[in-house]
Design an enzyme around this catalytic site. Structure first.
Site, PDB file in Angstrom:
ATOM      1  N   HIS A   1      75.409  16.815 -26.714  1.00 20.62           N
ATOM      2  CA  HIS A   1      74.035  17.245 -26.974  1.00 20.62           C
ATOM      3  C   HIS A   1      73.040  16.801 -25.916  1.00 20.62           C
ATOM      4  O   HIS A   1      71.835  16.910 -26.138  1.00 20.62           O
ATOM      5  CB  HIS A   1      73.542  16.702 -28.318  1.00 20.62           C
TER       6      HIS A   1
ATOM      7  N   LYS B   1      57.607  18.229 -31.429  1.00 25.15           N
ATOM      8  CA  LYS B   1      58.955  17.781 -31.078  1.00 25.15           C
ATOM      9  C   LYS B   1      58.831  16.296 -30.740  1.00 25.15           C
ATOM     10  O   LYS B   1      57.716  15.789 -30.633  1.00 25.15           O
ATOM     11  CB  LYS B   1      59.492  18.543 -29.877  1.00 25.15           C
ATOM     12  N   ARG B   2      59.973  15.592 -30.607  1.00 27.70           N
ATOM     13  CA  ARG B   2      59.886  14.198 -30.190  1.00 27.70           C
ATOM     14  C   ARG B   2      59.109  14.092 -28.881  1.00 27.70           C
ATOM     15  O   ARG B   2      59.152  14.987 -28.044  1.00 27.70           O
ATOM     16  CB  ARG B   2      61.296  13.621 -30.011  1.00 27.70           C
TER      17      ARG B   2
ATOM     18  N   LYS C   1      60.165  16.485 -22.012  1.00 26.22           N
ATOM     19  CA  LYS C   1      59.636  17.600 -22.802  1.00 26.22           C
ATOM     20  C   LYS C   1      58.228  17.987 -22.338  1.00 26.22           C
ATOM     21  O   LYS C   1      57.703  19.034 -22.699  1.00 26.22           O
ATOM     22  CB  LYS C   1      59.643  17.249 -24.291  1.00 26.22           C
TER      23      LYS C   1
ATOM     24  N   THR D   1      65.753  23.450 -30.733  1.00 23.50           N
ATOM     25  CA  THR D   1      65.930  24.266 -31.930  1.00 23.50           C
ATOM     26  C   THR D   1      64.558  24.608 -32.513  1.00 23.50           C
ATOM     27  O   THR D   1      64.408  25.613 -33.209  1.00 23.50           O
ATOM     28  CB  THR D   1      66.775  23.524 -32.988  1.00 23.50           C
TER      29      THR D   1
ATOM     30  N   LYS E   1      62.783  28.045 -34.331  1.00 22.53           N
ATOM     31  CA  LYS E   1      62.026  28.062 -35.591  1.00 22.53           C
ATOM     32  C   LYS E   1      60.678  28.751 -35.394  1.00 22.53           C
ATOM     33  O   LYS E   1      60.222  29.503 -36.254  1.00 22.53           O
ATOM     34  CB  LYS E   1      61.841  26.634 -36.118  1.00 22.53           C
TER      35      LYS E   1
HETATM   36  C1  NBG Z   1      69.422  16.946 -28.799  1.00 23.20           C
HETATM   37  C2  NBG Z   1      68.903  17.734 -27.609  1.00 23.20           C
HETATM   38  C3  NBG Z   1      68.267  19.045 -28.047  1.00 23.20           C
HETATM   39  C4  NBG Z   1      69.232  19.805 -28.944  1.00 23.20           C
HETATM   40  C5  NBG Z   1      69.684  18.916 -30.086  1.00 23.20           C
HETATM   41  C6  NBG Z   1      70.691  19.610 -30.974  1.00 23.20           C
HETATM   42  C7  NBG Z   1      70.200  14.603 -28.810  1.00 23.20           C
HETATM   43  C8  NBG Z   1      71.113  13.601 -28.210  1.00 23.20           C
HETATM   44  N1  NBG Z   1      70.201  15.821 -28.292  1.00 23.20           N
HETATM   45  O1  NBG Z   1      67.950  19.828 -26.939  1.00 23.20           O
HETATM   46  O2  NBG Z   1      67.977  16.964 -26.891  1.00 23.20           O
HETATM   47  O3  NBG Z   1      68.631  20.963 -29.451  1.00 23.20           O
HETATM   48  O4  NBG Z   1      70.286  17.748 -29.584  1.00 23.20           O
HETATM   49  O5  NBG Z   1      71.771  20.067 -30.242  1.00 23.20           O
HETATM   50  O6  NBG Z   1      69.480  14.302 -29.738  1.00 23.20           O
END
Ligand code: NBG
Length: 832
Positions: free
Chosen positions: A374, A565-566, A571, A673, A677
């Site tokens: 991920h 988002k975080r 980002k 994701t 949404k």
């Molecule tokens: C996160 C990514 C996102 C991705 C999500 C789900 C982690 C390690 N990775 O871009 O930063 O959408 O995973 O796949 O949290």
């Protein structure tokens, strides 16, 4: 909300008079009983929490009825079960979602209304289980929803953190963290299973011995042992009877330990031991950022992996008995490397505990596991110091060494003399300190490896896992992420759901390709007006919440430009801020300048130890404070930081958005994701060619997407050739004015030091290339401004976004995993 109709099958009514009775009268009776006999209250004095709990238990009864039927069906059929191992599950509130999946949402809401109580306050009462950080944990939750909806037998395995992701408060513009006490009023959705537990050991040493057959064996003499107790949460699919299980483990002390200590008179020592054991599942750690080598985190990982594997072996033994067939029974997905220790633990269980030959055990291991990566951020790739491993998991380290020895032999045979490659591929990083590379362990021990968007998978193959791809290309595939339309459309956006369903029926809720049929209505002016009306109401609803949570009044007729988002430098929330300051400067310079009114909304948590991310939150709030009060910009710009972004309040945010900000540096966001949404709820995206943005743009059409910025390839070549942010700075007077405005202390009450670390980082390093992308971003934002003025065209684009987002349902993603990786088929469950 949606018509309770045909879609899949009508909700079965259950036996009259029993708790599975799904009729209104039946549920009313069950509800009253739960107030009395579960909550122990007279209805007249029941609190809001009592009512919520009784309602939750009433719904849970329905789930358990279906869960039992699901288990019965499994016992009759010889099927493979998907086991989704994840350190995070960010489920969000259960109640409303379960009502939707049961097909009784509208009926229950209507009845509640008739009886004069406000069901929204009951939904509001539910504490969300925030057992995840962000995208990764939420993805796991979407996948559980889709697995059940697609009638795939599955178990989610994870950790029951006592404190999930912290609650965020904004005080004086800064983030303040509060512990998340989600369990304090009880959790009606889970069932504690004190009789389902396993022992998990740590530390100590190993000792070789010869078994009765004269074979070399190793015995682990651990230093301490804790117990993992199962807590089960039923996960129902949409309008089906399949009800799967999420099994989370809680750490507890083993009683015998206490007694031993008690007997030698050390009562308080025994209590210490108990507290120590329970610490393992106390708190969720932040992720997607530099890992801190925390011992407790490694303990958590091993703890939940060991409990889960022991549980699977136990279940397998109950049904089958022949261990050699284990991988026919279970397909285990490793959600990132957090559960990668599974590879070593399954080997240990098979070889040491069940005395299986190494080769046979290895064959089972590799056919059982599959691994999803991920992240591409090098600092987020997990590696654990060998020393820590040796102290905490001495036997696992030996096993990893043995896996590595055999694996590197293969590498050497394939690539004779290529020592550099051997060092690069080794499970042990020896390039300065010694570390166990968890991603390598996961790759070697799995038969399938996947990334989460086309671009991300490509970059894995080209870069991060290049050597592995070259050696075993057949293992690699892409599985683009998806999100569940049940929570993120039906539950969050009832207005849009009603409108869509009125036009094309409700099949789209479980067959998202059907959304395409909306395209035929883009030219229908009346439909477009209804579409806008839905958006307007969603914006009004969110505006009320903003006022309540922040005291800021926003104008629902302005464009809602949202980034939630975080908080992370990659980002680039601060790029968004630079644009806001540019607009602010323009208005200050020319009060008559022609800009369409916008409300900029931010939300997201910063990891508690991530200084720069916290400073960006402070910057957003500082800019907000000045902009929102400046009479010169009044009615034209508003800035809001919406505190404590989580699954619960996300439902008000995505549906209210006009413009979705997906502006990460190309090549950094694995998928994203939130981007999906927003677009599914009719927002248009301004974004880079990063993660799933690339595919979203492909699907919705380039003309319905605001693209800007460098490509991943351009980013990497710019960095390789020595990127100079100052070159972009010198060439762009508007950028200079923006930086100067912040530097002057204009947003910090004259304090020129406050934002210096952030500005210096941009001016001298700019690792995420904000300056390189600034001009392009500002230019495309100008196009957004123009486009928004033509509401008819904008609405067309919005409709086309929704119509063409079907691909990004998690149902599609799960179908691909089932077909390509897990090799499993649906097992329908009937209530008969
Ligand atoms: C996160 C990514 C996102 C991705 C999500 C789900 C982690 C390690 N990775 O871009 O930063 O959408 O995973 O796949 O949290």
């Amino acid at each position: 909300m949606v018509k309770e109709s045909k879609a899949k099958q009508p909700p079965a009514e259950g036996r009259a008079g029993s708790r599975s009775d799904l009729s209104l009268e039946g549920m009313r009776r069950t509800f009253r009983e739960h107030i009395l006999y579960t909550q122990g209250r007279f209805p007249e004095i029941a609190t809001r929490n009592d009512l919520y709990m009784a309602m939750a238990y009433t719904v849970r009864d329905q789930l358990l009825h279906r869960w039992i039927k699901t288990v019965e069906q499994l016992r009759r059929t010889d099927v493979r079960i998907v086991s989704y191992l994840s350190a995070e599950f960010l489920l969000g509130p259960h109640l409303e979602n379960n009502l939707i999946n049961l097909g009784i949402h509208d009926r229950v809401c209507r009845t509640a209304e008739q009886e004069g109580f406000d069901i929204q306050t009951l939904f509001e009462q539910e504490e969300e289980p925030g057992l995840g950080n962000g995208g990764l944990g939420r993805l796991a939750a979407c996948y559980l929803d889709s697995l059940a909806t697609l009638e795939i037998p599955a178990i989610g395995y994870g950790i029951r953190y006592e404190f999930g992701i912290f609650d965020q408060e904004i005080r004086d513009g800064w983030q303040v963290e509060h512990t998340d006490e989600w369990l304090h009023l009880g959790n009606p959705w889970e069932i504690a299973r004190p009789e389902i537990f396993y022992q998990v050991s740590f530390g100590g040493r190993t000792e070789p011995y010869e078994d009765d057959r004269g074979r070399y064996q190793v015995r682990w003499l651990p230093h301490r042992t804790v117990k993992g107790v199962a807590y089960d949460t039923p996960i129902l699919g949409y309008r089906v009877n399949t009800c799967n299980l999420l099994r989370l483990w809680k750490a507890e002390a083993i009683e015998s330990f206490e007694f031993e200590a008690f007997n030698v008179g050390d009562y308080y020592g025994a209590v210490d031991q108990k507290v120590f054991s329970e610490n393992i599942t106390k708190v969720l750690y932040p992720n997607d950022e530099p890992i801190q080598g925390k011992q407790l985190r490694l303990e958590q990982q091993y703890f939940f992996v060991s409990c889960s594997l022991q549980d699977m072996l136990h279940l397998h033994k109950l049904i089958d008995g022949d261990l050699s067939r284990f991988s026919r029974r279970f397909a285990i997905q490793l959600n990132d490397t957090h559960p990668a220790l599974s590879v070593a633990e399954l080997m240990r269980l098979l070889v040491d505990e069940h005395e299986m030959d190494w080769d046979a055990a290895w064959e089972i291991t590799c056919t059982t596991f599959a691994y999803t990566n991920h992240t591409l951020l090098p600092e987020a790739l997990e590696k654990w110091p060998v020393d820590l491993f040796a102290t905490l998991l001495p036997r696992h380290l030996e096993i990893i060494y043995e896996i590595n020895r055999r694996f590197l032999d293969e590498v050497k045979t394939r690539y004779p003399g290529d020592n550099a490659r051997v060092a690069r591929m080794s499970l042990i990083d020896e390039s300065g300190g010694r570390y166990v590379r968890m991603a390598h362990l996961a790759c070697v021990g799995s038969h399938a490896v996947n990334g989460v968007a086309e671009l991300h998978t490509q970059l894995l193959k080209d870069d991060v896992l290049h050597d592995f791809f070259e050696m075993m290309p057949e293992k690699f595939s892409n599985k683009t992420n998806g999100v569940t339309p049940r929570r993120f459309m039906v539950l969050s956006n009832p207005g849009l759901t009603r409108l869509i369903t009125a036009k094309i029926g409700d099949d789209w809720i479980s067959r998202s390709e059907e959304l395409r049929r909306l395209e035929q209505f883009v030219d229908d002016g009346a439909f477009r007006e209804e579409w806008r009306q839905v958006k307007r109401e969603n914006k009004q609803r969110f505006a009320r919440l903003i006022l309540e949570r922040t005291g800021i009044e926003v104008d629902p007729s302005s464009m809602f430009d949202i980034q939630v988002k975080r908080l992370h430098e990659y980002k680039r929330q601060h790029l968004n801020v630079l644009h806001i300051v540019a607009l602010y400067n323009r208005i200050k310079l020319d009060p008559a300048c022609d800009l369409c009114p916008r409300t900029f909304i931010f939300g997201g948590k910063a990891a508690p130890g991530y200084f720069m991310a916290k400073l960006i939150i402070k910057l957003i709030n500082s800019v907000a404070e000045v902009v929102n009060r400046d009479p010169d910009v009044s009615g034209r710009l508003k800035v809001v930081f919406f505190p404590d972004f989580n699954v619960k309040n996300a439902k008000f945010i995505y549906p209210a958005c006009d413009l979705s900000e997906q502006i990460s540096t190309a090549g950094k966001e694995a998928s994203g994701t939130g981007n999906m949404k927003f677009s599914m709820n009719g927002a248009l995206t301004i974004g880079t060619l990063d993660g799933a943005n690339v595919e979203i743009r492909e699907e919705v059409g380039a003309e319905n997407f605001f693209l800007f910025g460098l490509t991943a390839e351009e980013v990497s070549s710019l960095l390789k050739n020595g990127y100079q942010p100052s070159a972009y700075y010198q060439g762009n007077p508007e950028l200079q004015a923006v930086i100067e405005r912040i530097r002057s202390g204009h947003f910090s009450r004259g304090d020129r030091e406050l934002f210096k670390p952030l500005l210096d980082s941009l001016l001298f390093h700019d690792p995420f290339l904000l300056f390189a992308d600034f001009a392009s971003y500002v230019e495309v934002q100008r196009q957004v401004d123009q486009a928004y003025r033509d509401q008819e065209t904008w609405t067309r684009m919005s409709i086309l976004n929704v119509a063409r987002m079907g691909k990004f349902s998690s149902d599609r993603a799960i179908r691909e995993y089932c077909r390509d990786i897990w090799k499993v088929k649906p097992v329908p469950v009937s209530l008969e």
